[in-house]
Design an enzyme around this catalytic site. Structure first.
Site, PDB file in Angstrom:
ATOM      1  N   ASN A  90       0.707  -1.282   0.023  1.00 41.09           N
ATOM      2  CA  ASN A  90       0.007  -0.141   0.068  1.00 41.09           C
ATOM      3  C   ASN A  90       0.789   1.370   0.071  1.00 41.09           C
ATOM      4  O   ASN A  90       0.358   2.327  -0.481  1.00 41.09           O
ATOM      5  CB  ASN A  90      -0.797   0.022   1.043  1.00 41.09           C
ATOM      6  CG  ASN A  90      -1.640   1.264   1.432  1.00 41.09           C
ATOM      7  OD1 ASN A  90      -2.433   1.655   0.883  1.00 41.09           O
ATOM      8  ND2 ASN A  90      -1.147   1.994   2.575  1.00 41.09           N
ATOM      9  N   TYR A 158       3.553   9.579 -10.315  1.00 41.35           N
ATOM     10  CA  TYR A 158       2.642   8.704  -9.512  1.00 41.35           C
ATOM     11  C   TYR A 158       1.677   7.779 -10.414  1.00 41.35           C
ATOM     12  O   TYR A 158       1.708   6.699 -10.248  1.00 41.35           O
ATOM     13  CB  TYR A 158       1.865   9.410  -8.694  1.00 41.35           C
ATOM     14  CG  TYR A 158       0.835   8.718  -7.994  1.00 41.35           C
ATOM     15  CD1 TYR A 158       0.944   8.184  -6.783  1.00 41.35           C
ATOM     16  CD2 TYR A 158      -0.662   8.725  -8.433  1.00 41.35           C
ATOM     17  CE1 TYR A 158      -0.013   7.452  -6.126  1.00 41.35           C
ATOM     18  CE2 TYR A 158      -1.604   8.039  -7.871  1.00 41.35           C
ATOM     19  CZ  TYR A 158      -1.311   7.516  -6.771  1.00 41.35           C
ATOM     20  OH  TYR A 158      -2.318   6.991  -6.092  1.00 41.35           O
ATOM     21  N   LYS A 162       2.042   3.610 -10.736  1.00 42.53           N
ATOM     22  CA  LYS A 162       0.915   2.834 -10.736  1.00 42.53           C
ATOM     23  C   LYS A 162       0.529   1.920 -11.893  1.00 42.53           C
ATOM     24  O   LYS A 162      -0.038   0.942 -11.734  1.00 42.53           O
ATOM     25  CB  LYS A 162      -0.450   3.740 -10.253  1.00 42.53           C
ATOM     26  CG  LYS A 162      -0.286   4.491  -8.864  1.00 42.53           C
ATOM     27  CD  LYS A 162      -0.350   3.746  -7.806  1.00 42.53           C
ATOM     28  CE  LYS A 162      -0.502   4.183  -6.514  1.00 42.53           C
ATOM     29  NZ  LYS A 162      -0.645   3.299  -5.393  1.00 42.53           N
TER      30      LYS A 162
END
Length: 261
Positions: A90, A158, A162
């Protein structure tokens, strides 16, 4: 329902937000959870809250950007629980985009990729032998991706990280399947966490664009993690599951709304 009775679980970035909600959910279903976070105070507070609710949780500082720290966390989980059955990747980093792409710095780009993507790789690498040794082929890795990895929602580094997680999920799933380990990814939409503190106006604007009429809550993502980590998903591996209130089917409206059009 106690789907994780006897399981050893490690959750990264679990001091708050989605990570904390996930740790709490898995502990609530019987898992013994190692709450890890780069902020030790946050990890301790989250673990204490789980114990106060009747769950079993320990806390440990873990920097997913450091191989030794990751390996120490995995070893600690195995030592304390006797098994490691579930890894939840996470932890992430996300810096605001520069106004112009050409002004993005190497340092910010590298930071986002190192924590978000390479950090997950470090954790999976350290955990995989133990997950493969879990009884009844119950070993599982669940990553937290993002709709940013599927379509354009901004945040270049980011989003690239991802998207990389989605690819790593597919390739690692193929590699780990013969060893009895499943690997899956969740792609959340906008989730109300501390990261949005002080930006209630943007959350309200975002909520109006979601077909289901609201932004997500950490518990929405934790519920999906619990499903993919459990034996209920025993025949699912290598997938990216959007948990996004339908935003990926209505993406054209998003950009214009945030531009005030």
């Amino acid at each position: 329902m106690r789907r994780f009775e006897g399981y050893g679980v490690l959750v990264t970035g679990a001091g708050r937000g989605i990570g904390e909600a996930t740790a709490r959910r898995l502990a609530g279903e019987g898992g013994r959870v190692l709450v890890t976070d780069v902020d030790g105070d946050r990890a301790q507070k989250a673990a204490a809250g789980i114990r106060e609710s009747g769950g079993e949780a320990l806390a440990l500082v873990c920097d997913v950007g450091d191989r030794a720290s990751v390996e120490a966390a995995v070893a600690h989980a195995v030592r304390e629980f006797g098994t490691l059955d579930v890894l939840v990747n996470n932890a992430y980093a996300c810096h605001p985009d520069a106004a112009l792409f050409e002004d993005e710095s190497d340092e910010e780009w590298q930071r986002d990729l190192d924590i978000t993507l390479t950090g997950a790789y470090r954790c999976a690498r350290a955990a995989l032998p133990h997950l493969a040794a879990a009884p009844d082929r119950r070993g599982a890795i669940v990553g937290i991706g993002s709709v940013n990895g599927e379509q354009d929602f901004g945040n270049h580094a980011y989003s690239a990280a991802k998207a990389g997680l989605a690819s790593l999920t597919r390739t690692l799933a193929g590699h780990a399947a013969p060893r009895g380990v499943r690997v899956n990814l969740i792609a959340p939409g906008t989730v109300r966490t501390d990261a949005w503190a002080g930006r209630e106006d943007l959350l309200a604007a975002a909520a109006a664009q979601y077909p289901l009429g609201r932004v997500g809550l950490p518990g929405d993502i934790a519920a999906a993690v619990a499903f993919l980590a459990s034996r209920d998903a025993a025949w699912i591996t290598g997938v990216t599951l959007p948990v996004d209130g339908g935003i990926l089917v209505s993406r054209p409206r998003w950009g214009s709304a945030l531009r005030g059009e």
